[in-house]
Scaffold this motif. Structure first.
Motif, short mmCIF file in Angstrom:
data_model
loop_
_atom_site.label_atom_id
_atom_site.label_comp_id
_atom_site.label_asym_id
_atom_site.label_seq_id
_atom_site.Cartn_x
_atom_site.Cartn_y
_atom_site.Cartn_z
N UNK A 35 0.83 -1.20 0.00
CA UNK A 35 0.00 0.00 0.00
C UNK A 35 0.86 1.25 0.00
N UNK A 36 1.94 1.24 0.77
CA UNK A 36 2.85 2.39 0.79
C UNK A 36 3.41 2.67 -0.60
N UNK A 37 3.72 1.63 -1.35
CA UNK A 37 4.22 1.80 -2.72
C UNK A 37 3.22 2.54 -3.59
N UNK A 38 1.95 2.48 -3.22
CA UNK A 38 0.89 3.17 -3.98
C UNK A 38 0.51 4.52 -3.36
N UNK A 39 1.27 4.94 -2.32
CA UNK A 39 1.00 6.23 -1.69
C UNK A 39 0.00 6.19 -0.56
N UNK A 40 -0.41 4.99 -0.15
CA UNK A 40 -1.35 4.84 0.97
C UNK A 40 -0.53 4.41 2.18
N UNK A 41 -0.18 5.38 3.01
CA UNK A 41 0.67 5.12 4.18
C UNK A 41 -0.10 5.53 5.43
N UNK A 42 -0.89 4.60 5.95
CA UNK A 42 -1.81 4.90 7.04
C UNK A 42 -1.54 3.95 8.20
N UNK A 43 -1.39 4.50 9.41
CA UNK A 43 -1.22 3.63 10.59
C UNK A 43 -2.58 3.18 11.13
N UNK A 44 -3.01 2.01 10.75
CA UNK A 44 -4.29 1.49 11.24
C UNK A 44 -4.16 1.05 12.69
N UNK A 45 -5.18 1.38 13.51
CA UNK A 45 -5.11 1.10 14.95
C UNK A 45 -6.26 0.23 15.45
N UNK A 46 -7.28 0.00 14.63
CA UNK A 46 -8.45 -0.75 15.09
C UNK A 46 -9.05 -1.52 13.93
N UNK A 47 -9.43 -2.77 14.18
CA UNK A 47 -10.16 -3.58 13.20
C UNK A 47 -11.58 -3.76 13.70
N UNK A 48 -12.55 -3.64 12.79
CA UNK A 48 -13.95 -3.83 13.13
C UNK A 48 -14.56 -4.87 12.20
N UNK A 49 -15.58 -5.55 12.70
CA UNK A 49 -16.30 -6.54 11.91
C UNK A 49 -17.77 -6.46 12.27
N UNK A 50 -18.62 -6.52 11.25
CA UNK A 50 -20.06 -6.55 11.52
C UNK A 50 -20.71 -7.65 10.68
N UNK A 51 -21.81 -8.15 11.19
CA UNK A 51 -22.64 -9.08 10.44
C UNK A 51 -23.98 -8.38 10.22
N UNK A 52 -24.48 -8.42 9.01
CA UNK A 52 -25.77 -7.82 8.69
C UNK A 52 -26.56 -8.79 7.82
N UNK A 53 -27.82 -8.91 8.13
CA UNK A 53 -28.71 -9.75 7.32
C UNK A 53 -29.00 -9.06 5.99
N UNK A 54 -29.46 -9.81 5.02
CA UNK A 54 -29.80 -9.29 3.70
C UNK A 54 -30.77 -8.11 3.84
N UNK A 55 -30.48 -7.04 3.10
CA UNK A 55 -31.37 -5.89 3.07
C UNK A 55 -31.09 -4.83 4.11
N UNK A 56 -30.06 -5.01 4.95
CA UNK A 56 -29.72 -4.02 5.98
C UNK A 56 -28.87 -2.92 5.36
N UNK A 57 -29.20 -1.68 5.70
CA UNK A 57 -28.41 -0.53 5.27
C UNK A 57 -27.82 0.12 6.51
N UNK A 58 -26.52 0.32 6.51
CA UNK A 58 -25.81 0.99 7.60
C UNK A 58 -25.16 2.24 7.04
N UNK A 59 -25.48 3.39 7.62
CA UNK A 59 -24.83 4.62 7.18
C UNK A 59 -25.84 5.71 6.90
N UNK A 60 -25.31 6.74 6.46
CA UNK A 60 -23.95 7.13 6.09
C UNK A 60 -23.25 7.69 7.32
N UNK A 61 -22.11 7.13 7.70
CA UNK A 61 -21.43 7.49 8.93
C UNK A 61 -20.05 8.09 8.66
N UNK A 62 -19.58 8.88 9.63
CA UNK A 62 -18.20 9.33 9.66
C UNK A 62 -17.86 9.80 11.06
N UNK A 63 -16.57 9.88 11.33
CA UNK A 63 -16.07 10.44 12.59
C UNK A 63 -15.57 11.85 12.27
N UNK A 64 -15.94 12.80 13.12
CA UNK A 64 -15.59 14.20 12.92
C UNK A 64 -14.23 14.52 13.54
#
Length: 189
Positions: A35-64
């Motif tokens: 990723x760094x070779x492509x200019x994406x140099x980001x220190x990731x600090x947290x992994x998240x996982x969600x399960x959603x049933x068919x037809x679920x919409x999540x969003x539109x979200x962001x952190x300010x």
């Protein structure tokens, strides 16, 4: 790994190299050096996982600010229509959205930079995963209602399953009136 830019500056589709045979498959879902070779140099600090049933919409979200998050997202089981909306003040693609299909068959990932509202709708039961460059801070939650007529996002369904909390999110215009000034002030724009 192939990294392709999208129509929104800073958003990239990432296609991992997949090794398949009669036993199954293997892929690197994250490789910092590539990723760094492509200019994406980001220190990731947290992994998240969600399960959603068919037809679920999540969003539109962001952190300010000051807790904005870069995200590296993907699907490990199922499929989604994934949407990002550029809400970065001064961006040439401000207010533009783009949709992507992510699924467990193609294994494509999406890099979503800070300043994007993000959401997805599941096309089948789905496990969705994402890495974040900042920890989650509930006080920094922001968002835009999924069915805002000004954005006119094509989610592929008119009646998704949406949480009460997500139904209460502001329109894009309300977001711009209430939260954009705070974002601009933070960045002294």
């Amino acid at each position: 790994m192939i990294v392709k830019p999208t129509t929104i500056e800073g958003v990239y589709e990432i296609y991992p190299r997949v090794f398949e045979d009669e036993r199954g498959y293997f892929l690197e879902s994250f490789q910092l050096e590539k990723l760094r070779e492509q200019g994406i140099d980001v220190p990731f600090v947290q992994d998240n996982q969600s399960f959603s049933k068919k037809g679920v919409l999540r969003g539109l979200h962001l952190q300010l600010p000051p807790y904005e998050q870069d995200k590296l997202i993907g699907v490990v089981w199922g499929s989604v229509i994934d949407v990002v909306v550029d809400v970065r003040p001064g961006s040439p693609t401000f207010g533009r959205w783009e949709a992507f299909r992510l699924d467990a068959r193609e294994h494509k990932r999406l890099f979503v930079p800070k300043g994007m509202a993000h959401g997805f709708v599941t096309l089948e039961d789905t496990v969705f995963v994402y890495k974040c460059s900042e920890y989650y801070h509930p006080e920094a939650e922001g968002g835009i209602v999924w069915n805002d007529p000004a954005l006119a996002i094509d989610w592929g369904t008119a009646s998704p399953i949406v949480s009460a909390k997500d139904q209460q999110l502001p329109t894009f215009e309300e977001f711009c009136e209430k939260l954009l000034p705070k974002i601009k002030e933070f960045y002294a724009l």
